[in-house]
Enzyme design. Structure first.
Site, PDB file in Angstrom:
ATOM      1  N   HIS A 156      -5.376  11.079  68.467  1.00 16.95           N
ATOM      2  CA  HIS A 156      -4.478  11.363  69.601  1.00 16.95           C
ATOM      3  C   HIS A 156      -4.386   9.665  70.129  1.00 16.95           C
ATOM      4  O   HIS A 156      -4.008   9.737  71.408  1.00 16.95           O
ATOM      5  CB  HIS A 156      -4.983  12.232  70.794  1.00 16.95           C
ATOM      6  CG  HIS A 156      -4.669  13.621  70.071  1.00 16.95           C
ATOM      7  ND1 HIS A 156      -5.271  14.824  70.661  1.00 16.95           N
ATOM      8  CD2 HIS A 156      -4.247  14.166  68.961  1.00 16.95           C
ATOM      9  CE1 HIS A 156      -5.011  15.856  70.217  1.00 16.95           C
ATOM     10  NE2 HIS A 156      -4.197  15.499  68.995  1.00 16.95           N
ATOM     11  N   ASN A 160      -5.378  15.236  60.937  1.00 15.62           N
ATOM     12  CA  ASN A 160      -4.335  16.015  60.456  1.00 15.62           C
ATOM     13  C   ASN A 160      -3.771  15.587  59.024  1.00 15.62           C
ATOM     14  O   ASN A 160      -3.431  16.355  58.398  1.00 15.62           O
ATOM     15  CB  ASN A 160      -3.216  15.558  61.686  1.00 15.62           C
ATOM     16  CG  ASN A 160      -3.618  16.271  62.972  1.00 15.62           C
ATOM     17  OD1 ASN A 160      -4.070  17.277  63.025  1.00 15.62           O
ATOM     18  ND2 ASN A 160      -2.915  15.520  63.923  1.00 15.62           N
ATOM     19  N   TYR A 208     -11.617  16.611  66.003  1.00  9.36           N
ATOM     20  CA  TYR A 208     -10.940  15.989  64.651  1.00  9.36           C
ATOM     21  C   TYR A 208     -11.733  15.454  63.730  1.00  9.36           C
ATOM     22  O   TYR A 208     -11.496  15.585  62.583  1.00  9.36           O
ATOM     23  CB  TYR A 208      -9.793  15.203  64.947  1.00  9.36           C
ATOM     24  CG  TYR A 208      -8.816  16.049  65.917  1.00  9.36           C
ATOM     25  CD1 TYR A 208      -7.746  16.422  65.180  1.00  9.36           C
ATOM     26  CD2 TYR A 208      -8.797  16.215  67.166  1.00  9.36           C
ATOM     27  CE1 TYR A 208      -6.627  17.175  65.836  1.00  9.36           C
ATOM     28  CE2 TYR A 208      -7.767  17.016  68.066  1.00  9.36           C
ATOM     29  CZ  TYR A 208      -6.646  17.413  67.278  1.00  9.36           C
ATOM     30  OH  TYR A 208      -5.515  18.100  67.812  1.00  9.36           O
TER      31      TYR A 208
END
Length: 764
Positions: free
Chosen positions: A259, A209, A268
């Site tokens: 996560h 992210n 990811y």
């Protein structure tokens, strides 16, 4: 046919002079979109050109040659239809995409911008298409992605997905955005991704992210002629490069977590690697070039974090989180994504890394027969061109599959490779989730952390690819021990919130062999068990003990559950202690274990697949039940029978809730998982740990130890074997006593994050 021959047959050649002129003309137009005059304007203009070159593969392929010509023509045709169908209203930009359409509408605008920026689409640098992209961006910013809009739904859409697509389109079609349109877009992005969004490396601004947020920030800097924003985008990447000891990110053992508790190299992690490779290539040679020395950890991650989880071009499902349930052959798609990122990263890597990685990717492409990589890459012109060049390069040899064992203590994962087969193990611990579900995806992955043992043999590259997850019995995943209590979809909590209380999960490896264990607690169940796997040359020896449950339902250990063909016959000789699945492998079990089998066809989501299931029935509410079996990937019927007829090949030294261990004299191996201090054959340990001893056959032996719980201040290991001296110690080896038996005292294993440590001794 060799990979190089396949590439030559596609007649993929270097760019022509005509192509150079096409790109040169487009570059003139893109220069016209130069950020308004000011400090760094020319540099940011160059950065925009470099973004186009890197992301679109400008100059890497000849658009007049196949397969590029057809793909580009289709992109142009789609863009033409999008332009013609564009009907701006207060409710939509296209009638079939009602607002907010945070994913589809920005993606369609970006596709149009790509058709404008790429040569060979029939719309290259066409003013009408560029103006349509600008009009669409302006309309979408006014009605949906506005500076005063409130964020609703998934944060990712507003802060990463939509702004990245819109900014990408704006940069590609830049000559046609007015100053006011550009300013409105930048103001809207600033509303959802302000500079202080990158202040703290926490929450949902970590790992992949964070890389995405930095990419959005860099594109915002290019679109808004903001050198300071570009510097912020680069500096905010630095936390991603550093190893972490908890939470999201890269770990020293090669694990990658997102996560908080989900191993995610195949999701990811791949996104992070792709983003970092792209940014490194775009920024190279500019004043914003990534200069943080810790970026070397990203280069190391290719070999430590990603390559171990790619087998013959497919990314193993045990590091793909909830993504396993999305679509068939998703593992091969992720493998291609990782390969594309590696080839791009290689362009800015040291020469030795570049050569090794290109050979590795070439080997993956050559062996991926389930979904041939070069053909599947045709949808990504840049990757296809880079891969085709590697396949044509006769100076780059295909790297074979490596042989050895990789253990990832922090993410409770293990991967074992031997010629002709690969096995991988997924477990759950107090640090790692049983499974992940969210956004409606993977609601029945409950037991993937209960010791699921995947394996691939020759010709079985699609074993878990072809509708496996939609059709397999979710209560009978291979290798798992489960209570058959019925669970609701999404049991245990979303987004990886399914961590059990188990601390002893991990094991020990010397790089060739391994002893791996899991103190198992069932998901929403009273089940408790102790499971160990001993990874060897032609087999995995599997032990279970202390299997106890009070759920009022049967408990099963699934020896295997293979997706099979109609002609794959399953033969069982319970009296002799073996089973064999034709075309797959063999299974050896001590006679008397309650072996059950089932052949069935299962249908879901429009797909029907056949399975052969072998399991051990421990009965309803078992009390301290156990099992022993050998998995022999690729073994033929004769080899399976021969192993069953040789019960001394692997001697079980202990199989209790206190200790599990085996000895394999022919390999010189003695190994044990100590759930508590005690003795297993010739090995003894003062505390819970894992130990692997290997007689190397040259007068020396290795003793490898690990503290999977990461809690021990000290550890004493004894091997009842004559030892003359220490050849090579280890920094945590505090003292050693040799003679009739070997005693090793280790200091502070707790500080080693579950890693394995080897001492080499000279035998008496």
């Amino acid at each position: 046919m060799k990979a190089a021959d396949r590439a030559d047959n596609l007649r993929v050649k270097g760019p022509s002079r005509r192509l150079f002129l096409q790109f040169s003309g487009l570059a003139v137009l893109l220069t016209a979109c130069a950020p308004r005059s000011g400090v760094g304007a020319e540099e940011l203009t160059a950065l925009g050109r470099r973004w186009r070159e890197v992301t679109l593969g400008a100059g890497l392929f000849d658009p007049a040659r196949e397969p590029y010509r057809a793909r580009l023509a289709r992109l142009g045709a789609a863009a033409r239809l999008h332009r013609e169908a564009m009907t701006p209203t207060g409710r939509s930009l296209w009638p079939d995409l009602p607002f907010p359409s945070l994913g589809a509408t920005p993606a369609r605008l970006r596709a149009m911008a790509r058709a404008y920026a790429l040569p060979g689409t029939g719309l290259t640098a066409e003013p009408g298409l560029g103006s349509a992209v600008a009009t669409g961006i302006e309309h979408y910013v006014r009605h949906v992605y506005a500076a005063d809009a409130g964020q609703t739904g998934n944060w990712w859409d507003w802060q990463i997905g939509a702004p990245r697509a819109l900014l990408d389109a704006a940069v590609l079609a830049g000559p046609h955005l007015t100053g006011g349109q550009n300013a409105a877009l930048c103001e809207a992005v600033d509303n959802f991704v302000p500079p202080d969004r990158l202040d703290d490396y926490a929450g949902n601004s970590t790992g992949a992210n964070r890389v995405d947020l930095c990419t959005v920030t860099l594109l915002r800097a290019i679109a808004g002629a903001d050198p300071g924003r570009a510097a912020l985008a680069v500096s905010a990447l630095s936390p991603v490069f550093r190893y972490v000891t908890e939470g999201d990110g890269f770990y020293r053992d090669g694990s990658f977590i997102q996560h908080g508790s989900v191993p995610y190299q195949g999701g990811y992690g791949a996104v992070a690697l792709t983003g970092l490779a792209t940014l490194a290539a775009v920024l190279r040679g500019t004043r914003w070039e990534i200069a943080d020395p810790a970026f070397h950890n990203v280069l190391d991650a290719v070999d430590r974090s990603f390559a171990p989880f790619v087998h013959d071009g497919a990314c193993l499902d045990l590091v793909r989180g909830r993504g396993v349930a999305r679509r068939p052959y998703g593992d091969h798609a992720r493998g291609r994504e990782i390969a594309a990122a590696i080839l791009l990263l290689a362009e800015t890597a040291p020469a030795a890394d570049r050569a090794r990685w290109r050979g590795m990717v070439k080997g993956w492409a050559a062996r991926d027969t389930a979904k041939p990589m070069l053909r599947a890459a045709e949808g990504d012109q840049a990757f296809h061109a880079r891969l085709a060049a590697v396949l044509r390069d006769e100076t780059t040899p295909e790297a074979p599959e490596p042989s050895g064992h990789r253990l990832f203590p922090r993410s409770a994962r293990a991967v074992h490779r031997r010629p002709g087969w690969c096995a991988a193990l997924s477990m759950a611990s107090s640090r790692v989730a049983h499974y992940e579900h969210g956004n409606g995806e993977n609601p029945r992955g409950w037991h993937t952390g209960a010791g699921m043992l995947y394996w691939w043999g020759r010709g079985h590259g699609d074993q878990y690819s072809d509708s496996f997850w939609s059709t397999v019995d979710p209560y009978r995943l291979p290798g798992t021990t489960v209570s058959t209590v019925r669970l609701p979809d999404g049991a245990g909590g979303a987004w990886g919130d399914t961590r059990p209380q188990a601390d002893w999960v991990g094991g020990v490896t010397d790089g060739a062999y391994a002893a791996v264990g899991q103190h198992l607690y069932g998901l929403e169940s009273t089940l408790e068990a102790f499971k160990s796997w001993f990874f060897l040359d032609d087999a995995v020896v599997c032990l279970g003990a202390g299997i106890t449950s009070r759920d009022g339902v049967p408990v099963e250990t699934v020896v295997d559950n293979r997706r099979t063909g109609a002609v794959d016959s399953l033969t069982v000789d319970a009296a002799a202690g073996w089973a064999h699945l034709d075309g797959h492998g063999g299974y050896v079990l001590p006679p008397g274990q309650p072996l059950r089998t089932l052949r069935e066809t299962r249908t879901a989501g429009g797909a029907s697949r056949s399975y052969a299931t072998i399991w051990l029935d421990h009965g309803v509410d078992p009390d301290a039940a156990g099992y022993v079996y050998h998995l022999m990937p690729g073994a033929n019927l004769a080899a399976t029978r021969a192993r069953a007829a040789d019960p001394g090949w692997a001697r079980v030294l202990a199989n209790t809730s206190g200790r599990q261990g085996i000895a394999v004299p022919s390999l010189g191996i003695t190994a044990a998982c100590f759930w508590a201090g005690g003795r297993a054959g010739d090995l003894a340990a003062s505390d819970p740990c894992a130990v692997l001893v290997r007689d190397l056959g040259d007068g020396t032996a290795t003793v490898t130890v690990a503290d999977p719980r990461c809690v021990l201040d000290g550890l004493t290991v004894t091997w009842d074997h004559p030892v003359a001296g220490i050849v090579d110690g280890h920094p945590i080896l505090a003292s050693a006593r040799t003679g009739a038996r070997l005693t090793l005292v280790f200091g502070r294993p707790a500080d080693q994050a579950g890693a394995s440590h080897t001492v080499t001794v000279r035998l008496a």
